[in-house]
Enzyme design. Structure first.
Site, PDB file in Angstrom:
ATOM      1  N   CYS A   1      21.471  27.019  19.559  1.00 20.85           N
ATOM      2  CA  CYS A   1      22.190  27.107  18.399  1.00 20.85           C
ATOM      3  C   CYS A   1      23.582  27.650  18.569  1.00 20.85           C
ATOM      4  O   CYS A   1      23.726  29.063  18.995  1.00 20.85           O
ATOM      5  CB  CYS A   1      21.631  27.670  17.445  1.00 20.85           C
ATOM      6  SG  CYS A   1      22.367  27.994  15.737  1.00 20.85           S
TER       7      CYS A   1
ATOM      8  N   GLU B   1      10.017  12.425  -3.244  1.00 20.44           N
ATOM      9  CA  GLU B   1      11.383  12.465  -3.068  1.00 20.44           C
ATOM     10  C   GLU B   1      12.393  12.653  -4.175  1.00 20.44           C
ATOM     11  O   GLU B   1      13.347  13.603  -4.349  1.00 20.44           O
ATOM     12  CB  GLU B   1      12.036  11.419  -2.389  1.00 20.44           C
ATOM     13  CG  GLU B   1      11.410  11.274  -0.739  1.00 20.44           C
ATOM     14  CD  GLU B   1      11.886  12.513   0.176  1.00 20.44           C
ATOM     15  OE1 GLU B   1      12.622  13.146  -0.264  1.00 20.44           O
ATOM     16  OE2 GLU B   1      11.216  12.753   1.169  1.00 20.44           O
TER      17      GLU B   1
ATOM     18  N   CYS C   1      15.941  33.305  13.027  1.00 19.47           N
ATOM     19  CA  CYS C   1      16.052  32.593  14.081  1.00 19.47           C
ATOM     20  C   CYS C   1      15.132  32.726  15.350  1.00 19.47           C
ATOM     21  O   CYS C   1      14.968  32.013  16.331  1.00 19.47           O
ATOM     22  CB  CYS C   1      17.407  33.107  14.789  1.00 19.47           C
ATOM     23  SG  CYS C   1      18.963  32.758  13.704  1.00 19.47           S
TER      24      CYS C   1
ATOM     25  N   CYS D   1      12.832  30.053  15.547  1.00 23.77           N
ATOM     26  CA  CYS D   1      13.582  28.753  15.478  1.00 23.77           C
ATOM     27  C   CYS D   1      13.385  27.988  16.863  1.00 23.77           C
ATOM     28  O   CYS D   1      13.711  28.518  18.017  1.00 23.77           O
ATOM     29  CB  CYS D   1      14.928  28.689  15.207  1.00 23.77           C
ATOM     30  SG  CYS D   1      15.782  27.075  15.020  1.00 23.77           S
TER      31      CYS D   1
ATOM     32  N   ASP E   1      19.918  15.903   3.791  1.00 28.99           N
ATOM     33  CA  ASP E   1      19.959  16.703   2.505  1.00 28.99           C
ATOM     34  C   ASP E   1      20.810  18.274   2.706  1.00 28.99           C
ATOM     35  O   ASP E   1      21.270  18.404   3.803  1.00 28.99           O
ATOM     36  CB  ASP E   1      18.669  16.935   1.855  1.00 28.99           C
ATOM     37  CG  ASP E   1      17.802  17.887   3.018  1.00 28.99           C
ATOM     38  OD1 ASP E   1      18.215  18.200   4.200  1.00 28.99           O
ATOM     39  OD2 ASP E   1      16.693  18.270   2.473  1.00 28.99           O
TER      40      ASP E   1
ATOM     41  N   CYS F   1      15.556  28.150   8.837  1.00 28.46           N
ATOM     42  CA  CYS F   1      17.198  28.251   8.996  1.00 28.46           C
ATOM     43  C   CYS F   1      17.618  28.393   7.517  1.00 28.46           C
ATOM     44  O   CYS F   1      18.015  27.503   6.785  1.00 28.46           O
ATOM     45  CB  CYS F   1      17.751  27.016   9.737  1.00 28.46           C
ATOM     46  SG  CYS F   1      19.446  26.966   9.998  1.00 28.46           S
TER      47      CYS F   1
ATOM     48  N   TYR G   1      20.527   9.545   0.541  1.00 25.56           N
ATOM     49  CA  TYR G   1      19.535  10.535   0.864  1.00 25.56           C
ATOM     50  C   TYR G   1      18.136  10.049   0.651  1.00 25.56           C
ATOM     51  O   TYR G   1      17.295   9.768   1.713  1.00 25.56           O
ATOM     52  CB  TYR G   1      19.636  12.092   0.274  1.00 25.56           C
ATOM     53  CG  TYR G   1      18.239  12.602   0.718  1.00 25.56           C
ATOM     54  CD1 TYR G   1      18.120  13.231   1.873  1.00 25.56           C
ATOM     55  CD2 TYR G   1      17.274  12.592  -0.307  1.00 25.56           C
ATOM     56  CE1 TYR G   1      16.731  13.684   2.069  1.00 25.56           C
ATOM     57  CE2 TYR G   1      16.025  13.261  -0.076  1.00 25.56           C
ATOM     58  CZ  TYR G   1      15.801  13.521   1.228  1.00 25.56           C
ATOM     59  OH  TYR G   1      14.568  14.317   1.395  1.00 25.56           O
TER      60      TYR G   1
END
Length: 348
Positions: free
Chosen positions: A217, A45, A208, A211, A144, A201, A126
DNA sequence: AATGCGGGGAC
DNA sequence: GTCCCAGCATT
């Protein structure tokens, strides 16, 4: 329900993740019964803050090979850590990484609460949420840049693209995504959101058709995916100019360690002048008197300015410089940040 | 709330 | 060229 309605649920996202999760060295497979090693989650991270997966991955493999446990990293010297971090950028991360490793080794392990994690150097909102969700299965959503983009599009959240408006959007996004977190799979949910933002995305030309949230969406329904999120514009970057000096004596080169904080803090660089916005036409900042020869120009883009360094090269020191060190060529190239490597490559 | 802080990949 | 990325610390 009479029919399956278009949804923006954790279930549909996790079903997609179960089939399409990326295989990454710090990850465990979706649905895996055991939690991953908190040390590896934390290390990944930190490295991934504002850094792409392809750039961070070799560093993660190198660090875990050199220092398999947090106690090993804590036992390393700060100069060892900064040398191995060279080229990854945002060098305060390397300094905080070592501080944090020492604190965790002292504690006997990573804190298993958000507040405990937040108290550690280099860990902000985060990263605390990411470690909590992935390593400790605490039902919380890290937010994030990827997740801000996914949620802002899915729920059509876009303010006035001012700093204040964007701050308000972020609060709304965080609240929304935290409502969606599945209590039984918070870690998979966090990583599914990241995979969705990174691979589907995307900022431009999102895919899309791939997705799992395509039908629900709202941005796609508007046909305005790229209008989200509405971030404020960035300032143009000023130009700065300076001189850099590569003094060679056989197989060693003169290097200088920069001050411990600020730009390239604690990193090894060839010595040079200040970097100013007004052009310095005359040579300045040389570490010693020498027969300096021009070796070209090194250009580099930092976060908030663009830099051109005129590079000078000389073969033998006329006098001994103070507060600097002679470093083997290969070691210097390895330990220097990218602008330092550009300078050295022009002269060595 | 605004600023400083790297580097590289996608377009 | 522009944009943005698994953000944090400091002021």
């Amino acid at each position: 329900m009479l029919e399956s309605s278009p949804d923006l649920s954790a279930d549909s996202l996790l079903a997609w993740y179960d089939r399409h999760a990326r295989d990454l060295p710090w990850r465990i497979p979706p649905g895996y019964p055991d939690a991953p090693d908190p040390y590896r989650v934390w290390l990944s991270e930190i490295m991934l803050q504002q850094t792409t997966v392809p750039h961070a991955t070799p560093y993660f493999l190198k660090f875990t090979r050199l220092w398999p446990r947090v106690e090993d990293l804590a036992a390393a010297t700060i100069d060892d850590v900064t040398r191995e971090w060279a080229g990854l950028g945002y060098y305060a991360r390397a300094r905080n990484l070592h501080k944090c490793a020492c604190a965790v080794a002292e504690l006997g392990g990573f804190p298993e609460t958000i507040d405990g994690l937040l108290a550690l150097p280099g860990i902000g909102p985060y990263t605390a949420a990411a470690i909590a969700a992935i390593a400790f299965r605490i039902p919380v959503a890290p937010v994030d840049g990827n997740i801000e983009r996914v949620i802002s599009r899915a729920f059509a959240i876009a303010g006035d693209a001012t700093p204040k408006g964007w701050a308000a959007d972020k609060k709304q996004i965080s609240a929304l995504v935290n409502e969606i977190v599945p209590p039984d799979r918070p870690g998979d949910f966090a990583q599914a959101m990241m995979d969705l933002g990174s691979g589907v995305c995307t900022p431009k030309a999102p895919n899309c058709m791939l997705c799992p949230w395509m039908d629900g969406c709202l941005a796609r329904r508007e046909g305005a995916q790229e209008a989200y999120p509405a971030k404020p514009q960035k300032k143009p970057q000023p130009e700065r100019i300076g001189h850099a000096f590569v003094l060679v004596d056989g197989d060693v080169v003169l290097m200088e360690r920069r001050p411990p904080s600020g730009l390239l803090g604690g990193m090894l660089m060839p010595p040079g002048s200040d970097w100013l916005e007004t052009a310095q036409m005359t040579r300045t900042g040389a570490p010693v008197e020498a027969d300096w020869q021009e070796a070209g120009e090194a250009r580099h883009v930092f976060t908030h300015f663009r830099l051109t360094l005129k590079v000078w090269q000389a073969q033998k020191p006329m006098s001994a410089p103070q507060g600097m060190e002679w470093v083997n060529h290969e070691e210097a190239l390895a330990a220097a940040p990218t602008i330092g490597r550009k300078v050295l490559k022009l002269a060595l």
